[in-house]
Motif scaffolding. Sequence first.
Motif, mmCIF file in Angstrom:
data_model
loop_
_atom_site.group_PDB
_atom_site.id
_atom_site.type_symbol
_atom_site.label_atom_id
_atom_site.label_comp_id
_atom_site.label_asym_id
_atom_site.label_seq_id
_atom_site.Cartn_x
_atom_site.Cartn_y
_atom_site.Cartn_z
ATOM 1 N N ASN A 53 0.830 -1.210 0.000
ATOM 2 C CA ASN A 53 0.000 0.000 0.000
ATOM 3 C C ASN A 53 0.867 1.263 0.000
ATOM 4 O OD1 ASN A 53 0.666 0.784 2.698
ATOM 5 N ND2 ASN A 53 -0.939 -0.518 3.532
ATOM 6 N N GLY A 54 0.219 2.403 -0.007
ATOM 7 C CA GLY A 54 0.936 3.670 -0.091
ATOM 8 C C GLY A 54 1.858 3.936 1.078
ATOM 9 N N PHE A 55 1.438 3.571 2.290
ATOM 10 C CA PHE A 55 2.296 3.780 3.454
ATOM 11 C C PHE A 55 3.528 2.871 3.399
ATOM 12 C CE2 PHE A 55 -1.852 5.167 5.316
ATOM 13 C CZ PHE A 55 -1.529 6.512 5.389
ATOM 14 N N GLU A 56 3.329 1.633 2.965
ATOM 15 C CA GLU A 56 4.462 0.721 2.807
ATOM 16 C C GLU A 56 5.402 1.220 1.717
ATOM 17 O OE1 GLU A 56 2.241 -3.439 4.108
ATOM 18 O OE2 GLU A 56 1.964 -2.664 2.077
ATOM 19 N N PHE A 57 4.837 1.799 0.648
ATOM 20 C CA PHE A 57 5.659 2.392 -0.404
ATOM 21 C C PHE A 57 6.516 3.522 0.174
ATOM 22 C CE2 PHE A 57 6.422 5.906 -3.274
ATOM 23 C CZ PHE A 57 7.082 5.282 -4.319
ATOM 24 N N LEU A 58 5.890 4.401 0.974
ATOM 25 C CA LEU A 58 6.637 5.525 1.551
ATOM 26 C C LEU A 58 7.767 5.037 2.451
ATOM 27 C CD1 LEU A 58 3.668 7.948 2.299
ATOM 28 C CD2 LEU A 58 5.467 8.272 0.577
ATOM 29 N N ASP A 59 7.525 3.960 3.204
ATOM 30 C CA ASP A 59 8.587 3.390 4.045
ATOM 31 C C ASP A 59 9.726 2.846 3.180
ATOM 32 O OD1 ASP A 59 7.135 3.996 6.330
ATOM 33 O OD2 ASP A 59 6.339 1.965 6.569
ATOM 34 N N ALA A 60 9.382 2.132 2.107
ATOM 35 C CA ALA A 60 10.401 1.576 1.208
ATOM 36 C C ALA A 60 11.133 2.695 0.465
ATOM 37 C CB ALA A 60 9.758 0.606 0.216
ATOM 38 N N PHE A 61 10.407 3.750 0.089
ATOM 39 C CA PHE A 61 10.995 4.893 -0.608
ATOM 40 C C PHE A 61 12.073 5.545 0.260
ATOM 41 C CE2 PHE A 61 11.137 9.414 -1.664
ATOM 42 C CZ PHE A 61 11.333 9.372 -3.032
ATOM 43 N N GLU A 62 11.790 5.668 1.544
ATOM 44 C CA GLU A 62 12.725 6.291 2.483
ATOM 45 C C GLU A 62 14.060 5.544 2.520
ATOM 46 O OE1 GLU A 62 14.312 8.921 5.071
ATOM 47 O OE2 GLU A 62 12.316 9.158 4.202
ATOM 48 N N LYS A 63 14.039 4.248 2.257
ATOM 49 C CA LYS A 63 15.241 3.426 2.315
ATOM 50 C C LYS A 63 16.038 3.425 1.012
ATOM 51 C CE LYS A 63 13.053 0.482 5.711
ATOM 52 N NZ LYS A 63 12.246 -0.709 5.900
ATOM 53 N N LEU A 64 15.479 4.025 -0.035
ATOM 54 C CA LEU A 64 16.177 4.063 -1.325
ATOM 55 C C LEU A 64 17.389 4.992 -1.260
ATOM 56 C CD1 LEU A 64 13.215 4.297 -3.874
ATOM 57 C CD2 LEU A 64 14.589 2.282 -3.313
ATOM 58 N N ASN A 65 18.334 4.747 -2.126
ATOM 59 C CA ASN A 65 19.514 5.583 -2.284
ATOM 60 C C ASN A 65 19.090 7.036 -2.538
ATOM 61 O OD1 ASN A 65 21.578 6.996 -3.893
ATOM 62 N ND2 ASN A 65 22.666 5.050 -3.796
ATOM 63 N N LYS A 66 19.793 7.976 -1.940
ATOM 64 C CA LYS A 66 19.461 9.395 -2.128
ATOM 65 C C LYS A 66 19.519 9.812 -3.587
ATOM 66 C CE LYS A 66 20.577 11.042 2.428
ATOM 67 N NZ LYS A 66 21.119 12.070 3.256
ATOM 68 N N GLU A 67 20.390 9.184 -4.343
ATOM 69 C CA GLU A 67 20.506 9.504 -5.767
ATOM 70 C C GLU A 67 19.203 9.173 -6.505
ATOM 71 O OE1 GLU A 67 22.438 11.189 -8.938
ATOM 72 O OE2 GLU A 67 23.096 11.138 -6.857
ATOM 73 N N ILE A 68 18.555 8.086 -6.123
ATOM 74 C CA ILE A 68 17.275 7.715 -6.733
ATOM 75 C C ILE A 68 16.177 8.677 -6.277
ATOM 76 C CG2 ILE A 68 15.451 5.940 -6.794
ATOM 77 C CD1 ILE A 68 17.687 3.832 -6.639
ATOM 78 N N ARG A 69 16.200 9.052 -5.000
ATOM 79 C CA ARG A 69 15.123 9.876 -4.429
ATOM 80 C C ARG A 69 15.168 11.347 -4.847
ATOM 81 N NH1 ARG A 69 15.169 9.642 1.601
ATOM 82 N NH2 ARG A 69 17.381 9.324 1.370
ATOM 83 N N LYS A 70 16.297 11.797 -5.401
ATOM 84 C CA LYS A 70 16.381 13.223 -5.721
ATOM 85 C C LYS A 70 15.445 13.582 -6.888
ATOM 86 C CE LYS A 70 20.248 13.495 -8.913
ATOM 87 N NZ LYS A 70 21.579 13.986 -9.157
ATOM 88 N N GLU A 71 15.000 14.807 -6.873
ATOM 89 C CA GLU A 71 14.114 15.356 -7.898
ATOM 90 C C GLU A 71 12.794 14.589 -8.027
ATOM 91 O OE1 GLU A 71 15.690 17.048 -11.523
ATOM 92 O OE2 GLU A 71 17.700 16.505 -10.848
ATOM 93 N N ILE A 72 12.288 14.107 -6.887
ATOM 94 C CA ILE A 72 10.997 13.420 -6.874
ATOM 95 C C ILE A 72 10.055 14.162 -5.943
ATOM 96 C CG2 ILE A 72 9.739 11.321 -6.228
ATOM 97 C CD1 ILE A 72 12.145 9.688 -7.009
ATOM 98 N N GLN A 73 8.863 14.414 -6.448
ATOM 99 C CA GLN A 73 7.781 14.959 -5.635
ATOM 100 C C GLN A 73 6.715 13.881 -5.532
ATOM 101 O OE1 GLN A 73 6.336 18.929 -6.714
ATOM 102 N NE2 GLN A 73 8.040 19.033 -8.138
ATOM 103 N N ILE A 74 6.226 13.646 -4.318
ATOM 104 C CA ILE A 74 5.178 12.646 -4.113
ATOM 105 C C ILE A 74 3.911 13.349 -3.647
ATOM 106 C CG2 ILE A 74 4.439 10.599 -2.829
ATOM 107 C CD1 ILE A 74 7.419 9.905 -2.468
ATOM 108 N N TYR A 75 2.844 13.153 -4.413
ATOM 109 C CA TYR A 75 1.521 13.631 -4.027
ATOM 110 C C TYR A 75 0.666 12.412 -3.713
ATOM 111 C CZ TYR A 75 2.692 18.262 -5.742
ATOM 112 O OH TYR A 75 3.284 19.488 -5.924
ATOM 113 N N VAL A 76 0.148 12.359 -2.493
ATOM 114 C CA VAL A 76 -0.772 11.285 -2.143
ATOM 115 C C VAL A 76 -2.127 11.658 -2.719
ATOM 116 C CG1 VAL A 76 -1.937 10.085 -0.261
ATOM 117 C CG2 VAL A 76 0.506 10.622 -0.079
#
Length: 127
Positions: free
Chosen positions: A67-90
Amino acid sequence: MQPKPIFLIIEDNLIDQLVITQLLKKVLEIDQIVIANNGKEGIEWLTTQKKNQSLIILLDIQMPIMNGFEFLDAFEKLNKEIRKEIQIYVLSSTLDPDELEHISKNDNVTGFLNKPFPIEEFKRKFT
């Protein structure tokens, strides 16, 4: 002129996927749209396909598999290089105060949008 971002729609409802895709294409003239049917597919796409381009994620909360909350938890653990320049709208129809509080306290969430997708409201944020 800055290139338009890619949109990643993480949503399990096929009708919502279709409607959101069409609104993005017609109203915002977005042509790069990726669909993930759940959070697990979204994480897999991010880790295998995302390049160094700007990305906007439209994230549903209630989905099977991840689900979305589990996605957000997994997203937090991703490499910072992957997470940069991403905006998340629920993008959700939830009225649950605990879920809304959880969303508002997540540092990775840019904003919350009520379903059905409020394209005009989003357009004002986007432009």
